[in-house]
Design a protein around this motif. Structure first.
Motif, mmCIF file in Angstrom:
data_model
loop_
_atom_site.group_PDB
_atom_site.id
_atom_site.type_symbol
_atom_site.label_atom_id
_atom_site.label_comp_id
_atom_site.label_asym_id
_atom_site.label_seq_id
_atom_site.Cartn_x
_atom_site.Cartn_y
_atom_site.Cartn_z
ATOM 1 N N LEU A 143 -50.717 -8.309 2.803
ATOM 2 C CA LEU A 143 -49.524 -9.081 2.274
ATOM 3 C C LEU A 143 -49.111 -8.920 0.962
ATOM 4 C CD1 LEU A 143 -47.496 -11.519 2.829
ATOM 5 C CD2 LEU A 143 -49.502 -13.029 2.497
ATOM 6 N N ALA A 144 -50.316 -8.886 0.070
ATOM 7 C CA ALA A 144 -50.140 -8.724 -1.250
ATOM 8 C C ALA A 144 -49.354 -7.568 -1.954
ATOM 9 C CB ALA A 144 -51.500 -8.857 -2.205
ATOM 10 N N ASP A 145 -49.695 -6.344 -0.974
ATOM 11 C CA ASP A 145 -48.960 -5.111 -1.140
ATOM 12 C C ASP A 145 -47.347 -5.185 -1.101
ATOM 13 O OD1 ASP A 145 -51.170 -3.958 -1.904
ATOM 14 O OD2 ASP A 145 -51.759 -3.262 0.161
ATOM 15 N N ARG A 146 -46.966 -6.045 -0.328
ATOM 16 C CA ARG A 146 -45.674 -6.302 0.150
ATOM 17 C C ARG A 146 -44.595 -7.121 -0.688
ATOM 18 N NH1 ARG A 146 -47.742 -7.083 5.336
ATOM 19 N NH2 ARG A 146 -46.990 -8.969 5.545
ATOM 20 N N ILE A 147 -45.555 -7.755 -1.748
ATOM 21 C CA ILE A 147 -44.719 -8.772 -2.608
ATOM 22 C C ILE A 147 -43.873 -7.968 -3.362
ATOM 23 C CG2 ILE A 147 -45.158 -10.486 -4.491
ATOM 24 C CD1 ILE A 147 -45.912 -11.580 -1.806
ATOM 25 N N GLY A 148 -42.452 -8.305 -3.471
ATOM 26 C CA GLY A 148 -41.663 -7.850 -4.473
ATOM 27 C C GLY A 148 -40.647 -8.612 -4.815
ATOM 28 N N SER A 149 -39.278 -8.117 -4.836
ATOM 29 C CA SER A 149 -38.159 -8.694 -5.533
ATOM 30 C C SER A 149 -37.675 -10.087 -4.436
ATOM 31 C CB SER A 149 -36.748 -8.160 -5.249
ATOM 32 O OG SER A 149 -36.805 -7.542 -3.915
ATOM 33 N N GLU A 150 -37.858 -10.111 -3.287
ATOM 34 C CA GLU A 150 -37.615 -11.353 -2.577
ATOM 35 C C GLU A 150 -38.686 -12.425 -2.857
ATOM 36 O OE1 GLU A 150 -35.512 -12.298 0.465
ATOM 37 O OE2 GLU A 150 -34.574 -10.806 -0.972
ATOM 38 N N PHE A 151 -39.802 -12.225 -3.113
ATOM 39 C CA PHE A 151 -40.815 -13.137 -3.708
ATOM 40 C C PHE A 151 -40.116 -13.609 -5.111
ATOM 41 C CE2 PHE A 151 -44.562 -14.944 -5.997
ATOM 42 C CZ PHE A 151 -45.073 -15.705 -4.994
ATOM 43 N N GLU A 152 -39.906 -12.752 -5.996
ATOM 44 C CA GLU A 152 -39.231 -13.276 -7.347
ATOM 45 C C GLU A 152 -38.033 -14.179 -6.874
ATOM 46 O OE1 GLU A 152 -40.230 -9.603 -10.370
ATOM 47 O OE2 GLU A 152 -38.542 -9.357 -8.902
ATOM 48 N N ALA A 153 -37.168 -14.067 -6.133
ATOM 49 C CA ALA A 153 -36.008 -14.611 -5.819
ATOM 50 C C ALA A 153 -36.528 -16.098 -5.113
ATOM 51 C CB ALA A 153 -35.096 -14.028 -4.690
ATOM 52 N N ALA A 154 -37.694 -16.150 -4.526
ATOM 53 C CA ALA A 154 -37.984 -17.323 -3.890
ATOM 54 C C ALA A 154 -38.812 -18.374 -5.130
ATOM 55 C CB ALA A 154 -39.094 -17.222 -2.851
ATOM 56 N N VAL A 155 -39.366 -17.604 -5.838
ATOM 57 C CA VAL A 155 -40.048 -18.387 -7.204
ATOM 58 C C VAL A 155 -38.860 -19.059 -8.132
ATOM 59 C CG1 VAL A 155 -41.048 -18.164 -9.433
ATOM 60 C CG2 VAL A 155 -42.134 -17.145 -7.195
ATOM 61 N N SER A 156 -37.682 -18.089 -8.045
ATOM 62 C CA SER A 156 -36.561 -18.552 -9.046
ATOM 63 C C SER A 156 -35.833 -19.813 -8.232
ATOM 64 C CB SER A 156 -35.624 -17.337 -9.321
ATOM 65 O OG SER A 156 -34.370 -17.911 -9.805
ATOM 66 N N GLU A 170 -31.405 -18.048 2.946
ATOM 67 C CA GLU A 170 -30.911 -17.565 1.792
ATOM 68 C C GLU A 170 -31.811 -16.478 1.261
ATOM 69 O OE1 GLU A 170 -29.711 -18.628 -2.851
ATOM 70 O OE2 GLU A 170 -29.253 -20.163 -1.141
ATOM 71 N N VAL A 171 -33.151 -17.050 1.152
ATOM 72 C CA VAL A 171 -34.236 -15.928 0.962
ATOM 73 C C VAL A 171 -35.432 -15.983 2.108
ATOM 74 C CG1 VAL A 171 -36.157 -15.677 -0.759
ATOM 75 C CG2 VAL A 171 -33.887 -16.463 -1.506
ATOM 76 N N HIS A 172 -35.789 -14.946 2.464
ATOM 77 C CA HIS A 172 -37.048 -14.889 3.321
ATOM 78 C C HIS A 172 -38.198 -14.208 2.867
ATOM 79 C CE1 HIS A 172 -38.888 -12.518 6.721
ATOM 80 N NE2 HIS A 172 -38.943 -13.839 7.222
ATOM 81 N N LEU A 173 -39.350 -14.757 2.993
ATOM 82 C CA LEU A 173 -40.549 -14.030 2.813
ATOM 83 C C LEU A 173 -41.410 -13.604 3.897
ATOM 84 C CD1 LEU A 173 -41.934 -16.473 -0.202
ATOM 85 C CD2 LEU A 173 -40.594 -14.452 -0.332
ATOM 86 N N SER A 174 -41.674 -12.450 4.352
ATOM 87 C CA SER A 174 -42.706 -12.190 5.292
ATOM 88 C C SER A 174 -44.172 -12.585 5.305
ATOM 89 C CB SER A 174 -42.475 -10.581 5.484
ATOM 90 O OG SER A 174 -43.240 -10.285 6.674
ATOM 91 N N ALA A 175 -44.624 -13.232 6.159
ATOM 92 C CA ALA A 175 -45.916 -13.581 6.049
ATOM 93 C C ALA A 175 -46.484 -12.875 7.333
ATOM 94 C CB ALA A 175 -46.189 -14.997 6.357
ATOM 95 N N ALA A 176 -46.008 -11.609 7.828
ATOM 96 C CA ALA A 176 -46.167 -11.201 9.029
ATOM 97 C C ALA A 176 -47.753 -10.281 8.952
ATOM 98 C CB ALA A 176 -45.513 -9.740 9.456
#
Length: 333
Positions: A34-47, A146-152
């Motif tokens: 999961l850590a390896d997949r963290i990217g721009s979507e996570f930044e959008a979620a934090v914002s 609007e923003v989706h985070l994958s926890a697959a």
């Protein structure tokens, strides 16, 4: 094997230990992926969370709901107003909790939980923004957010592949990452954390000031600079703090005399209790401001190997005294 405490029969098998280790390692591996997949979507979620002018409303059904409750609690305790809303209750009035200023974080491993999907149109009509955490990027909830985070995860730790295990662990870890990244960007401090935890030990250590624990008025051991050793002994004995302050006419502490000083005096053969206290007092008393944090006193007591302090106001006048017992009583130590 019977345990002496509980009388419970323990099944000792290397297979159990091996299986437990395997489960923990599997869940840890899923979080690494999961850590390896963290990217721009996570930044959008934090914002999205950081710029939210309302509150964070977390929702989820079943096990995802339990994880959602913990995420809401973590956000709330780290500077982001948040609460959990049960999705089944939402359609029966609890949607009134949501405002157009809010962000809704919706959790569902499948992304198809009916209770959540059914309230999405109402949330949109209210005007709140939607952030989803799911195990499926191609799901109704992920598409409608609007923003989706994958926890697959690749597969659950459950041998049947049914009980949410690795998936809930991944969602929980992702929620922690969100909360703590927001914490960093808010420059949230330990003192801020303590303000929302006043009942805990951290709250007491970081919020209690010396003025809150010190003894005042007649309870302060103090004598005039014109006093005698005998008067100092009387103060040490009656106030029970192990020392007495010596003050001038303006109530400024100019010295301190402790029970240790008294013992050393007698051991040297000096038993004249009528002599002036100014001739035997310590002329460098350690003083603390009444507005300083009580935890600072603990550190200084350890550093200087002393048991008590005098407290002064902004004019450097004696206004209080305290010792380790007072700090223990206030649960600072």
């Amino acid at each position: 094997m019977n345990t002496a405490k509980s009388g419970v029969h323990l099944v000792k098998s290397p297979d159990i230990v091996t299986r437990a280790r395997g489960i923990l390692l599997h869940e840890a591996d899923e979080i690494r992926q999961l850590a390896d997949r963290i990217g721009s979507e996570f930044e959008a979620a934090v914002s999205m969370i950081l710029t939210c002018r309302g509150r964070i409303v977390v929702t989820g059904m079943g096990k995802s709901g339990h994880i959602g409750g913990k995420i809401a609690a973590t956000l709330a305790s780290t500077g982001t107003p948040a609460f959990f809303m049960h999705p089944a209750e939402a359609s029966h009035g609890d949607l009134g909790m949501i405002t157009a200023e809010d962000v809704v974080i919706a959790l569902s491993n499948s992304g198809e939980s009916d209770e959540i999907i059914n309230i999405l149109p109402a949330i949109r009509r209210i005007g709140a923004r939607i952030l989803s955490i799911t195990g499926s990027e191609d799901s109704t909830l992920s598409r409608e957010s609007e923003v989706h985070l994958s926890a697959a995860v690749s597969h659950e730790a459950c041998p049947l592949g049914l009980a949410p295990t690795a998936s809930t662990t991944a969602a929980l870890a992702l929620g922690d990452a969100l909360a703590l990244c927001v914490l960093d960007l808010r420059e949230f401090t330990a003192e801020d954390f303590a303000r929302s935890h006043p009942g805990g030990s951290l709250g007491r250590r970081l919020l209690v000031r010396i003025k809150d624990v010190m003894r005042t008025g007649d309870a302060i051991p103090a004598i005039s600079e014109h006093g005698t050793v005998q008067e100092a002994i009387a103060q040490i004995s009656s106030k029970g703090m192990g020392f007495t302050a010596i003050v001038d006419s303006a109530q400024h502490p100019i010295g301190v005399f402790t029970d240790g000083d008294l013992r050393r005096l007698f051991m040297q053969g000096d038993t004249d209790t009528q002599q002036s206290i100014k001739t035997v007092m310590n002329t460098q008393p350690r003083l603390l401001g009444m507005q300083q944090m009580a935890v600072e006193a603990v550190n200084l007591m350890e550093q200087y190997k002393i048991n008590g302090f005098m407290a002064v106001n902004e004019q450097q006048q004696l206004v209080g005294a305290f010792n380790m017992h007072d700090l223990l009583k206030a649960k600072i130590v």
